[in-house]
Design a protein around this motif. Structure first.
Motif, PDB file in Angstrom:
ATOM      1  N   ALA A  29      16.891   7.751   4.498  1.00 43.59           N
ATOM      2  CA  ALA A  29      18.054   8.628   4.644  1.00 43.59           C
ATOM      3  C   ALA A  29      18.714   8.855   3.278  1.00 43.59           C
ATOM      4  N   TRP A  30      17.905   8.995   2.239  1.00 43.28           N
ATOM      5  CA  TRP A  30      18.417   9.052   0.873  1.00 43.28           C
ATOM      6  C   TRP A  30      19.391  10.217   0.645  1.00 43.28           C
ATOM      7  N   ARG A  31      19.227  11.301   1.362  1.00 41.78           N
ATOM      8  CA  ARG A  31      20.116  12.449   1.150  1.00 41.78           C
ATOM      9  C   ARG A  31      21.569  12.114   1.479  1.00 41.78           C
ATOM     10  N   GLU A  32      21.760  11.266   2.482  1.00 41.92           N
ATOM     11  CA  GLU A  32      23.121  10.907   2.913  1.00 41.92           C
ATOM     12  C   GLU A  32      23.630   9.627   2.255  1.00 41.92           C
ATOM     13  N   ALA A  33      22.744   8.866   1.656  1.00 42.18           N
ATOM     14  CA  ALA A  33      23.112   7.570   1.071  1.00 42.18           C
ATOM     15  C   ALA A  33      23.736   7.758  -0.308  1.00 42.18           C
ATOM     16  N   THR A  34      24.768   6.993  -0.585  1.00 41.84           N
ATOM     17  CA  THR A  34      25.493   7.123  -1.858  1.00 41.84           C
ATOM     18  C   THR A  34      24.990   6.167  -2.935  1.00 41.84           C
ATOM     19  N   CYS A  35      23.981   5.379  -2.617  1.00 44.34           N
ATOM     20  CA  CYS A  35      23.547   4.319  -3.535  1.00 44.34           C
ATOM     21  C   CYS A  35      22.430   4.725  -4.489  1.00 44.34           C
ATOM     22  N   PHE A  36      22.016   5.986  -4.477  1.00 44.69           N
ATOM     23  CA  PHE A  36      20.933   6.435  -5.354  1.00 44.69           C
ATOM     24  C   PHE A  36      21.482   7.310  -6.463  1.00 44.69           C
ATOM     25  N   THR A  37      20.891   7.181  -7.650  1.00 46.22           N
ATOM     26  CA  THR A  37      21.288   8.026  -8.781  1.00 46.22           C
ATOM     27  C   THR A  37      20.754   9.438  -8.564  1.00 46.22           C
ATOM     28  N   GLU A  38      21.275  10.372  -9.334  1.00 46.02           N
ATOM     29  CA  GLU A  38      20.766  11.750  -9.257  1.00 46.02           C
ATOM     30  C   GLU A  38      19.289  11.806  -9.653  1.00 46.02           C
ATOM     31  N   ALA A  39      18.885  11.006 -10.625  1.00 47.34           N
ATOM     32  CA  ALA A  39      17.473  10.967 -11.031  1.00 47.34           C
ATOM     33  C   ALA A  39      16.603  10.428  -9.900  1.00 47.34           C
ATOM     34  N   GLU A  40      17.059   9.381  -9.241  1.00 48.95           N
ATOM     35  CA  GLU A  40      16.301   8.831  -8.110  1.00 48.95           C
ATOM     36  C   GLU A  40      16.198   9.844  -6.977  1.00 48.95           C
ATOM     37  N   ARG A  41      17.279  10.570  -6.729  1.00 49.11           N
ATOM     38  CA  ARG A  41      17.267  11.598  -5.690  1.00 49.11           C
ATOM     39  C   ARG A  41      16.246  12.691  -6.026  1.00 49.11           C
ATOM     40  N   ALA A  42      16.194  13.077  -7.283  1.00 49.94           N
ATOM     41  CA  ALA A  42      15.238  14.107  -7.709  1.00 49.94           C
ATOM     42  C   ALA A  42      13.803  13.612  -7.515  1.00 49.94           C
ATOM     43  N   ALA A  43      13.565  12.344  -7.836  1.00 52.27           N
ATOM     44  CA  ALA A  43      12.223  11.774  -7.650  1.00 52.27           C
ATOM     45  C   ALA A  43      11.866  11.674  -6.173  1.00 52.27           C
ATOM     46  N   LEU A  44      12.827  11.281  -5.350  1.00 51.21           N
ATOM     47  CA  LEU A  44      12.574  11.186  -3.905  1.00 51.21           C
ATOM     48  C   LEU A  44      12.308  12.564  -3.299  1.00 51.21           C
ATOM     49  N   GLU A  45      13.034  13.554  -3.775  1.00 46.07           N
ATOM     50  CA  GLU A  45      12.813  14.908  -3.271  1.00 46.07           C
ATOM     51  C   GLU A  45      11.427  15.420  -3.676  1.00 46.07           C
ATOM     52  N   LEU A  46      11.030  15.164  -4.913  1.00 48.27           N
ATOM     53  CA  LEU A  46       9.691  15.547  -5.365  1.00 48.27           C
ATOM     54  C   LEU A  46       8.623  14.803  -4.560  1.00 48.27           C
ATOM     55  N   ALA A  47       8.867  13.533  -4.300  1.00 49.86           N
ATOM     56  CA  ALA A  47       7.917  12.741  -3.506  1.00 49.86           C
ATOM     57  C   ALA A  47       7.782  13.314  -2.098  1.00 49.86           C
ATOM     58  N   GLU A  48       8.897  13.716  -1.505  1.00 47.17           N
ATOM     59  CA  GLU A  48       8.847  14.279  -0.155  1.00 47.17           C
ATOM     60  C   GLU A  48       8.081  15.592  -0.131  1.00 47.17           C
ATOM     61  N   VAL A  83      12.783  22.192  -6.783  1.00 42.61           N
ATOM     62  CA  VAL A  83      12.588  20.735  -6.752  1.00 42.61           C
ATOM     63  C   VAL A  83      11.970  20.270  -8.066  1.00 42.61           C
ATOM     64  N   TRP A  84      10.994  21.021  -8.580  1.00 42.81           N
ATOM     65  CA  TRP A  84      10.357  20.648  -9.841  1.00 42.81           C
ATOM     66  C   TRP A  84      11.378  20.686 -10.984  1.00 42.81           C
ATOM     67  N   GLU A  85      12.153  21.748 -11.061  1.00 42.52           N
ATOM     68  CA  GLU A  85      13.146  21.888 -12.130  1.00 42.52           C
ATOM     69  C   GLU A  85      14.204  20.796 -12.062  1.00 42.52           C
ATOM     70  N   ASN A  86      14.593  20.404 -10.856  1.00 42.42           N
ATOM     71  CA  ASN A  86      15.554  19.320 -10.705  1.00 42.42           C
ATOM     72  C   ASN A  86      14.964  18.008 -11.243  1.00 42.42           C
ATOM     73  N   ALA A  87      13.717  17.732 -10.918  1.00 42.95           N
ATOM     74  CA  ALA A  87      13.067  16.523 -11.439  1.00 42.95           C
ATOM     75  C   ALA A  87      12.963  16.589 -12.960  1.00 42.95           C
ATOM     76  N   ALA A  88      12.648  17.769 -13.486  1.00 47.50           N
ATOM     77  CA  ALA A  88      12.495  17.930 -14.937  1.00 47.50           C
ATOM     78  C   ALA A  88      13.812  17.752 -15.685  1.00 47.50           C
ATOM     79  N   LYS A  89      14.935  17.884 -14.995  1.00 45.84           N
ATOM     80  CA  LYS A  89      16.237  17.619 -15.627  1.00 45.84           C
ATOM     81  C   LYS A  89      16.429  16.131 -15.905  1.00 45.84           C
ATOM     82  N   HIS A  90      15.761  15.300 -15.142  1.00 47.97           N
ATOM     83  CA  HIS A  90      15.987  13.861 -15.216  1.00 47.97           C
ATOM     84  C   HIS A  90      14.850  13.076 -15.862  1.00 47.97           C
ATOM     85  N   TYR A  91      13.677  13.687 -15.938  1.00 47.75           N
ATOM     86  CA  TYR A  91      12.500  12.973 -16.447  1.00 47.75           C
ATOM     87  C   TYR A  91      11.804  13.826 -17.502  1.00 47.75           C
ATOM     88  N   ASP A  92      11.352  13.164 -18.586  1.00 44.66           N
ATOM     89  CA  ASP A  92      10.598  13.893 -19.602  1.00 44.66           C
ATOM     90  C   ASP A  92       9.166  14.121 -19.101  1.00 44.66           C
TER      91      ASP A  92
END
Length: 157
Positions: free
Chosen positions: A76-95, A111-120
Protein backbone atom coordinates in the motif's frame (compact mmCIF):
# COMPACT_ATOMS: atom_id res chain seq x y z
CA UNK A 1 3.64 -29.17 -0.24
CA UNK A 2 6.76 -29.61 -2.31
CA UNK A 3 7.99 -27.95 -5.46
CA UNK A 4 7.10 -29.53 -8.79
CA UNK A 5 10.82 -29.61 -9.64
CA UNK A 6 13.91 -29.57 -7.46
CA UNK A 7 15.85 -27.08 -9.55
CA UNK A 8 18.96 -27.56 -7.41
CA UNK A 9 19.25 -31.16 -8.58
CA UNK A 10 18.69 -30.56 -12.31
CA UNK A 11 21.95 -29.66 -14.13
CA UNK A 12 20.38 -27.29 -16.69
CA UNK A 13 18.32 -25.52 -14.05
CA UNK A 14 21.34 -25.20 -11.78
CA UNK A 15 23.36 -23.57 -14.56
CA UNK A 16 20.60 -21.07 -15.34
CA UNK A 17 20.11 -20.20 -11.67
CA UNK A 18 23.85 -19.70 -11.25
CA UNK A 19 23.87 -17.11 -14.06
CA UNK A 20 20.77 -15.30 -12.81
CA UNK A 21 22.23 -15.17 -9.29
CA UNK A 22 25.49 -13.80 -10.73
CA UNK A 23 23.56 -11.07 -12.52
CA UNK A 24 21.66 -10.35 -9.32
CA UNK A 25 24.96 -9.93 -7.45
CA UNK A 26 26.06 -7.28 -9.96
CA UNK A 27 22.84 -5.36 -9.28
CA UNK A 28 23.19 -5.84 -5.50
CA UNK A 29 26.71 -4.36 -5.66
CA UNK A 30 25.58 -1.40 -7.78
CA UNK A 31 25.04 2.15 -6.49
CA UNK A 32 21.28 1.55 -6.28
CA UNK A 33 20.48 1.79 -2.55
CA UNK A 34 20.08 -1.65 -0.98
CA UNK A 35 16.97 -0.45 0.87
CA UNK A 36 15.38 0.38 -2.48
CA UNK A 37 16.41 -3.01 -3.83
CA UNK A 38 14.64 -4.76 -0.95
CA UNK A 39 11.45 -2.75 -1.41
CA UNK A 40 11.36 -3.32 -5.17
CA UNK A 41 11.99 -7.08 -5.00
CA UNK A 42 9.35 -7.45 -2.31
CA UNK A 43 6.75 -5.45 -4.26
CA UNK A 44 7.28 -7.31 -7.53
CA UNK A 45 7.10 -10.62 -5.65
CA UNK A 46 3.81 -9.57 -4.06
CA UNK A 47 2.34 -8.59 -7.41
CA UNK A 48 3.41 -11.87 -9.00
CA UNK A 49 2.10 -13.95 -6.10
CA UNK A 50 5.50 -15.52 -5.46
CA UNK A 51 5.35 -16.72 -1.87
CA UNK A 52 8.94 -17.95 -1.85
CA UNK A 53 10.39 -14.61 -2.98
CA UNK A 54 8.05 -12.61 -0.74
CA UNK A 55 9.28 -14.70 2.20
CA UNK A 56 12.93 -14.43 1.20
CA UNK A 57 13.03 -10.72 0.40
CA UNK A 58 11.10 -9.64 3.48
CA UNK A 59 13.34 -11.71 5.77
CA UNK A 60 16.54 -10.54 4.06
CA UNK A 61 15.35 -6.93 4.35
CA UNK A 62 14.71 -7.28 8.08
CA UNK A 63 18.12 -8.93 8.51
CA UNK A 64 19.65 -5.91 6.74
CA UNK A 65 17.93 -3.56 9.19
CA UNK A 66 14.70 -2.70 7.38
CA UNK A 67 11.67 -1.97 9.53
CA UNK A 68 8.75 -4.44 9.49
CA UNK A 69 6.28 -1.55 9.33
CA UNK A 70 7.67 -0.36 6.01
CA UNK A 71 7.72 -3.89 4.65
CA UNK A 72 4.11 -4.42 5.69
CA UNK A 73 3.15 -1.21 3.92
CA UNK A 74 4.93 -1.95 0.62
CA UNK A 75 1.69 -3.32 -0.84
CA UNK A 76 0.00 0.00 0.00
CA UNK A 77 2.97 2.29 -0.69
CA UNK A 78 0.86 4.97 -2.37
CA UNK A 79 -1.01 5.66 0.88
CA UNK A 80 1.89 5.02 3.26
CA UNK A 81 3.84 8.01 4.57
CA UNK A 82 7.01 6.09 5.43
CA UNK A 83 8.57 5.98 1.94
CA UNK A 84 10.79 8.63 0.37
CA UNK A 85 9.91 10.16 -2.98
CA UNK A 86 12.79 8.20 -4.54
CA UNK A 87 11.48 4.94 -3.08
CA UNK A 88 8.00 5.76 -4.37
CA UNK A 89 9.40 6.36 -7.86
CA UNK A 90 11.22 3.01 -7.74
CA UNK A 91 8.11 1.20 -6.51
CA UNK A 92 6.03 2.77 -9.25
CA UNK A 93 8.57 1.74 -11.89
CA UNK A 94 8.64 -1.77 -10.41
CA UNK A 95 4.84 -1.99 -10.60
CA UNK A 96 4.63 -0.83 -14.20
CA UNK A 97 7.63 -2.95 -15.19
CA UNK A 98 6.03 -6.00 -13.57
CA UNK A 99 2.56 -5.37 -14.97
CA UNK A 100 3.68 -4.73 -18.55
CA UNK A 101 0.71 -6.57 -20.02
CA UNK A 102 -1.68 -4.28 -18.12
CA UNK A 103 -0.35 -1.13 -19.80
CA UNK A 104 -0.72 -0.45 -23.51
CA UNK A 105 2.82 0.82 -23.91
CA UNK A 106 4.63 -0.83 -21.02
CA UNK A 107 6.23 1.67 -18.67
CA UNK A 108 4.85 5.17 -19.20
CA UNK A 109 7.10 8.14 -19.93
CA UNK A 110 5.75 9.83 -16.80
CA UNK A 111 6.81 6.94 -14.55
CA UNK A 112 10.22 6.72 -16.24
CA UNK A 113 10.82 10.48 -15.95
CA UNK A 114 9.84 10.42 -12.28
CA UNK A 115 12.36 7.64 -11.61
CA UNK A 116 15.01 9.54 -13.59
CA UNK A 117 14.54 12.53 -11.26
CA UNK A 118 15.74 10.43 -8.34
CA UNK A 119 18.26 8.02 -9.85
CA UNK A 120 21.22 8.54 -12.16
CA UNK A 121 21.71 6.35 -15.25
CA UNK A 122 23.81 3.78 -13.39
CA UNK A 123 21.13 3.43 -10.72
CA UNK A 124 18.33 3.37 -13.31
CA UNK A 125 20.09 0.59 -15.20
CA UNK A 126 20.44 -1.38 -11.96
CA UNK A 127 16.77 -0.76 -11.17
CA UNK A 128 15.66 -1.96 -14.63
CA UNK A 129 17.72 -5.14 -14.36
CA UNK A 130 16.62 -5.73 -10.78
CA UNK A 131 12.98 -5.57 -11.86
CA UNK A 132 13.64 -7.92 -14.77
CA UNK A 133 15.58 -10.41 -12.64
CA UNK A 134 13.05 -10.55 -9.80
CA UNK A 135 10.26 -11.05 -12.33
CA UNK A 136 12.19 -13.98 -13.84
CA UNK A 137 12.70 -15.55 -10.41
CA UNK A 138 9.04 -14.95 -9.47
CA UNK A 139 7.73 -16.57 -12.60
CA UNK A 140 9.95 -19.62 -12.26
CA UNK A 141 9.05 -20.10 -8.59
CA UNK A 142 5.33 -19.71 -9.27
CA UNK A 143 5.46 -22.25 -12.12
CA UNK A 144 7.23 -24.88 -10.03
CA UNK A 145 5.19 -24.00 -6.91
CA UNK A 146 8.27 -23.38 -4.76
CA UNK A 147 7.03 -23.53 -1.14
CA UNK A 148 7.35 -20.47 1.10
CA UNK A 149 7.94 -19.95 4.79
CA UNK A 150 11.12 -21.85 5.60
CA UNK A 151 13.66 -19.42 4.16
CA UNK A 152 16.43 -18.32 6.52
CA UNK A 153 18.05 -14.89 5.92
CA UNK A 154 21.20 -15.21 3.86
CA UNK A 155 20.46 -18.83 3.04
CA UNK A 156 21.80 -18.54 -0.51
CA UNK A 157 24.67 -16.16 0.22
Amino acid sequence: MGARLNVFEIPTAGKVIKHIVSASKVVHDSPLPVTTQHLVTLRASQINGCGFCTDMHSKDAVAAGEDWLRLNLVAAWREATCFTEAERAALELAEEGTRIADGAGGVSDEVWENAAKHYDEEQLAALVFLIGLINAFNRMNVMIQQPAGDYQPGQFA
